[in-house]
Design a protein around this motif. Structure first.
Motif, PDB file in Angstrom:
ATOM      1  N   TYR A   1       6.069   2.096   6.859  1.00  0.00           N
ATOM      2  CA  TYR A   1       5.279   2.135   5.812  1.00  0.00           C
ATOM      3  C   TYR A   1       4.172   3.108   6.084  1.00  0.00           C
ATOM      4  O   TYR A   1       3.336   2.688   7.132  1.00  0.00           O
ATOM      5  CB  TYR A   1       5.119   0.572   5.510  1.00  0.00           C
ATOM      6  N   LEU A   2       3.902   3.779   5.149  1.00  0.00           N
ATOM      7  CA  LEU A   2       2.678   4.732   5.562  1.00  0.00           C
ATOM      8  C   LEU A   2       3.003   5.689   6.839  1.00  0.00           C
ATOM      9  O   LEU A   2       2.005   6.099   7.109  1.00  0.00           O
ATOM     10  CB  LEU A   2       1.279   4.167   5.477  1.00  0.00           C
ATOM     11  N   GLY A   3       4.271   5.432   7.236  1.00  0.00           N
ATOM     12  CA  GLY A   3       4.481   6.422   8.327  1.00  0.00           C
ATOM     13  C   GLY A   3       4.383   5.600   9.470  1.00  0.00           C
ATOM     14  O   GLY A   3       4.248   6.010  10.803  1.00  0.00           O
TER      15      GLY A   3
ATOM     16  N   LYS B   1      -2.621   8.297  15.727  1.00  0.00           N
ATOM     17  CA  LYS B   1      -3.353   7.174  14.770  1.00  0.00           C
ATOM     18  C   LYS B   1      -3.520   7.590  13.303  1.00  0.00           C
ATOM     19  O   LYS B   1      -3.718   8.870  13.159  1.00  0.00           O
ATOM     20  CB  LYS B   1      -4.867   7.012  15.416  1.00  0.00           C
ATOM     21  N   ILE B   2      -2.932   6.677  12.364  1.00  0.00           N
ATOM     22  CA  ILE B   2      -3.018   6.809  11.185  1.00  0.00           C
ATOM     23  C   ILE B   2      -4.273   6.172  10.602  1.00  0.00           C
ATOM     24  O   ILE B   2      -5.102   6.897   9.846  1.00  0.00           O
ATOM     25  CB  ILE B   2      -1.776   6.421  10.204  1.00  0.00           C
ATOM     26  N   PHE B   3      -4.710   5.041  11.065  1.00  0.00           N
ATOM     27  CA  PHE B   3      -5.981   4.290  10.719  1.00  0.00           C
ATOM     28  C   PHE B   3      -6.187   3.319  11.718  1.00  0.00           C
ATOM     29  O   PHE B   3      -5.058   2.602  12.158  1.00  0.00           O
ATOM     30  CB  PHE B   3      -5.585   3.767   9.040  1.00  0.00           C
TER      31      PHE B   3
ATOM     32  N   LEU C   1       0.926  -1.094  -0.063  1.00  0.00           N
ATOM     33  CA  LEU C   1       0.055   0.074  -0.048  1.00  0.00           C
ATOM     34  C   LEU C   1       0.968   1.278   0.116  1.00  0.00           C
ATOM     35  O   LEU C   1       0.669   2.318  -0.692  1.00  0.00           O
ATOM     36  CB  LEU C   1      -0.857  -0.032   0.991  1.00  0.00           C
ATOM     37  N   HIS C   2       1.993   1.357   0.783  1.00  0.00           N
ATOM     38  CA  HIS C   2       2.861   2.435   0.755  1.00  0.00           C
ATOM     39  C   HIS C   2       3.397   2.942  -0.401  1.00  0.00           C
ATOM     40  O   HIS C   2       3.467   3.904  -1.053  1.00  0.00           O
ATOM     41  CB  HIS C   2       4.024   2.099   1.925  1.00  0.00           C
ATOM     42  N   HIS C   3       3.828   1.567  -1.411  1.00  0.00           N
ATOM     43  CA  HIS C   3       4.440   1.936  -2.518  1.00  0.00           C
ATOM     44  C   HIS C   3       3.174   2.584  -3.737  1.00  0.00           C
ATOM     45  O   HIS C   3       3.571   2.898  -4.657  1.00  0.00           O
ATOM     46  CB  HIS C   3       5.237   0.595  -2.983  1.00  0.00           C
ATOM     47  N   PHE C   4       2.166   2.033  -3.477  1.00  0.00           N
ATOM     48  CA  PHE C   4       1.091   2.251  -4.362  1.00  0.00           C
ATOM     49  C   PHE C   4       0.158   3.643  -4.041  1.00  0.00           C
ATOM     50  O   PHE C   4      -0.915   3.923  -4.495  1.00  0.00           O
ATOM     51  CB  PHE C   4       0.334   1.341  -4.685  1.00  0.00           C
ATOM     52  N   PHE C   5       0.633   4.163  -2.814  1.00  0.00           N
ATOM     53  CA  PHE C   5       0.040   5.320  -2.189  1.00  0.00           C
ATOM     54  C   PHE C   5       0.084   6.528  -3.164  1.00  0.00           C
ATOM     55  O   PHE C   5       1.028   6.655  -3.585  1.00  0.00           O
ATOM     56  CB  PHE C   5       0.415   5.702  -0.604  1.00  0.00           C
ATOM     57  N   ASP C   6      -0.713   7.329  -3.477  1.00  0.00           N
ATOM     58  CA  ASP C   6      -2.086   7.401  -3.227  1.00  0.00           C
ATOM     59  C   ASP C   6      -3.124   6.958  -4.388  1.00  0.00           C
ATOM     60  O   ASP C   6      -4.285   7.325  -4.271  1.00  0.00           O
ATOM     61  CB  ASP C   6      -2.478   8.845  -2.770  1.00  0.00           C
TER      62      ASP C   6
ATOM     63  N   ILE D   1      -5.874   3.655  -1.885  1.00  0.00           N
ATOM     64  CA  ILE D   1      -5.900   4.033  -0.299  1.00  0.00           C
ATOM     65  C   ILE D   1      -6.946   3.162   0.567  1.00  0.00           C
ATOM     66  O   ILE D   1      -7.288   3.627   1.543  1.00  0.00           O
ATOM     67  CB  ILE D   1      -6.584   5.545  -0.400  1.00  0.00           C
ATOM     68  N   ASP D   2      -7.169   1.978  -0.053  1.00  0.00           N
ATOM     69  CA  ASP D   2      -8.156   1.140   0.931  1.00  0.00           C
ATOM     70  C   ASP D   2      -7.046   0.298   1.706  1.00  0.00           C
ATOM     71  O   ASP D   2      -6.299  -0.392   1.408  1.00  0.00           O
ATOM     72  CB  ASP D   2      -8.920   0.105  -0.014  1.00  0.00           C
ATOM     73  N   TYR D   3      -7.429   0.495   3.137  1.00  0.00           N
ATOM     74  CA  TYR D   3      -6.642   0.005   4.255  1.00  0.00           C
ATOM     75  C   TYR D   3      -6.811  -1.736   4.187  1.00  0.00           C
ATOM     76  O   TYR D   3      -8.101  -1.939   3.883  1.00  0.00           O
ATOM     77  CB  TYR D   3      -6.857   0.445   5.309  1.00  0.00           C
TER      78      TYR D   3
ATOM     79  N   LEU E   1       8.747   9.615   4.751  1.00  0.00           N
ATOM     80  CA  LEU E   1       7.809   8.861   5.492  1.00  0.00           C
ATOM     81  C   LEU E   1       8.288   7.372   5.893  1.00  0.00           C
ATOM     82  O   LEU E   1       8.336   7.199   7.209  1.00  0.00           O
ATOM     83  CB  LEU E   1       6.260   8.730   4.709  1.00  0.00           C
TER      84      LEU E   1
ATOM     85  N   LYS F   1      -9.054   4.560   3.713  1.00  0.00           N
ATOM     86  CA  LYS F   1     -10.573   4.070   3.780  1.00  0.00           C
ATOM     87  C   LYS F   1     -10.356   2.848   4.298  1.00  0.00           C
ATOM     88  O   LYS F   1      -9.927   2.035   3.966  1.00  0.00           O
ATOM     89  CB  LYS F   1     -11.164   4.510   2.368  1.00  0.00           C
TER      90      LYS F   1
END
Lengths: 395, 113
Positions: free
Chosen positions: A132-134, A99-101, A72-77, A80-82, B47, B113
């Motif tokens: 990843y994603l912070g 909290k990120i998610f 997900l990190h490499h394909f962000f944004d 965006i589906d967790y 990040l 999301k």
């Protein structure tokens, strides 16, 4: 001569009871504390065991989720589906604990712990080396059914009860050991009294019979006084003898209950002790109403004799002894030395004496209490040091 | 009196916003246009290395002021081809404003999301 333990020896003295109570309280508290402590250790170790079982599975989930976060990190944004998984829930937090998610049911997170149980969930906190994603903290959550807890409680209650029972039995054994020296000394005293009283009967009866038979009319005044003194001494010994005989031999006998005219009996006993009262120049105040009671005469006589003889024995010279008899109540009072407040609870204990100026073994009032209890009567002691004592017998 | 005060506050607020937007647009976007890696991808690299907001901003600020190959988050291939950027001439305030804008533009927070 061997004497088996009698009823008097078997019953505990108040002081014995107090010692036993203190010991048992302390012992029970210590046992409970130890069992609680052991249970706590057991609970914690079982919890750790369960968590170590869970850790392997949760670590595997964390590894899977990390891989997904990496993608997900490499394909962000563009994406965006967790990543979600039906087997667990997860959340990601940055290094500032922001909290990120999160998909967690229970947001109460302990970042400093690796694995822990919340109310209904188990959390694994995985620290990521690459953010990843912070993400610094990845939290994996699974539901905790609590079944393991039920098993632990069952074991704690089961084994705890067995241990408690075992320690209680051991405690009773210890208490017996603890009281043994006290009991042995009482038994020894009982044995001694029983052996000696047996030998007192014949000479005492001879003395009292001969005093009664002596013709005092032909005696000179000086000899009369001497005879009186012998009479007093003999009667004092006689009361003591009767108490000791009662204690060691007679109390096991069957009761012969009969209706007794208390007024007549009290009057007789007062008459018997009058010579003792005269020797101390005591004034006797009798206020006797008609009253009856169904009781063994021998036992009731022991009660009255002991109360009257104590009122005389522990009185001051020129004092007063009062006997009041009403329906259902007998009061014997004196203006003697009295008792202090701390002594009153122990007044009926055997071999307990608060005044060594007068003779005796300290058995009189213990006999009174035994008889009073046996016939479901009550006895109250009202006493003030230096002013006197009031013994109130109710039935 | 009151409407005037409100107007002054609105204008000053708007101008601050515009100036920080300017700092980012003029000093960052302009130069990065020519590079093959987008600002988004570079942000994700920062990040990945620095984690939280404060760390990312601090790391970026330090690199802008003291750019050396050893502390660059970009790959060796990238730095060999495009070199290391020049030392910034922006003031601390301008850097902070630009970084704030950069963070807000590409942050992950609230986007999943």
């Amino acid at each position: 001569m061997l004497v088996s333990k009698n009823r008097a020896t078997n019953s505990l003295l108040k002081s014995e009871k107090k010692s036993l109570f203190r010991f048992l309280t302390l012992y029970v508290a210590m046992v409970l504390f130890s069992i609680t402590l052991l249970s706590l250790f057991y609970y914690q170790s079982q919890e750790k065991l369960m968590l170590s079982d869970q850790r392997a599975m949760l670590t595997k989930y964390a590894y899977i989720q990390t891989k997904r976060l990496k993608v997900l990190h490499h394909f962000f944004d563009e994406r965006i589906d967790y990543p979600r998984d039906s087997r667990f829930k997860s959340a990601i937090y940055d290094m500032e604990n922001i909290k990120i998610f999160s998909l967690l049911d229970d947001e109460n997170i302990r970042f400093h712990k690796e694995i822990y149980i919340t109310n209904t969930h188990i959390h694994l906190v995985k620290t990521l080396d690459e953010f990843y994603l912070g993400t610094k903290y990845l939290i994996i959550e699974v539901e905790d059914s609590g079944a393991w807890r039920g098993e632990i409680w069952k074991n704690i209650i089961g084994y705890g009860s067995i241990a408690f029972l075992f320690f209680m039995l051991f405690g009773l054994y210890l208490a017996k050991l603890f009281l043994k020296p006290m009991r042995d000394s009482l038994l020894l005293l009982d044995r001694f009294i029983k052996d000696t009283t047996h030998e007192l009967n014949t000479p005492l009866s001879a003395i009292l019979a001969n005093i009664e038979m002596m013709d005092t009319d032909v005696m000179v005044e000086k000899n009369k006084t001497k005879l009186n003194r012998i009479n007093i001494a003999a009667k004092t010994v006689s009361v003591l003898y009767k108490d000791l005989t009662y204690l060691t031999l007679e109390q096991e006998k069957t009761n012969h209950d009969e209706v007794i005219d208390i007024r007549e009996l009290v009057y007789d006993r007062a008459e018997y002790f009058s010579i003792l009262a005269q020797s101390k120049h005591l004034e006797c105040k009798l206020d006797l109403e008609e009253s009856t009671i169904t009781i063994d005469r021998r036992k009731f006589t022991r009660v009255i004799d002991n109360l009257i003889s104590n009122a005389i024995k522990y009185n001051k010279r020129h004092g007063t002894v009062g006997i009041e008899l009403k329906q259902g109540m007998l009061v014997i009072w004196d203006t003697g030395i009295g008792l202090n407040e701390e002594s009153i609870p122990f007044v009926f204990d055997r071999y307990i004496r608060f005044n060594n100026a007068e003779g005796g073994f300290g058995v009189g009032l213990s006999i009174v209490k035994k008889i009073v209890d046996e016939y479901h009567m009550s006895i109250e002691v009202e006493s003030k040091e230096g002013e006197g004592t009031r013994m109130v017998l109710r039935w | 009196m009151k409407p005037i005060l409100v107007a002054v506050l609105l204008i000053s607020g708007l101008s601050t916003h515009l100036s920080s937007a300017d700092a980012y647009e003029r000093h960052c976007v302009e130069c990065h246009k020519e590079l093959p890696t987008s600002l988004q991808r570079m942000f994700m690299r920062y990040l990945l290395v620095y984690g939280g907001e404060e760390n990312v901003k601090a790391g970026l600020k330090h690199y802008l002021k003291y750019p050396i190959k050893e502390i660059s988050v970009m790959s060796d291939l990238f730095t060999d081809n495009y070199g290391i950027k020049k030392k910034t001439t922006l003031s601390d305030r301008q850097i902070d404003e630009a970084l704030e804008r950069y963070w807000e533009r590409f942050k992950v927070l609230d986007k999943l999301k």
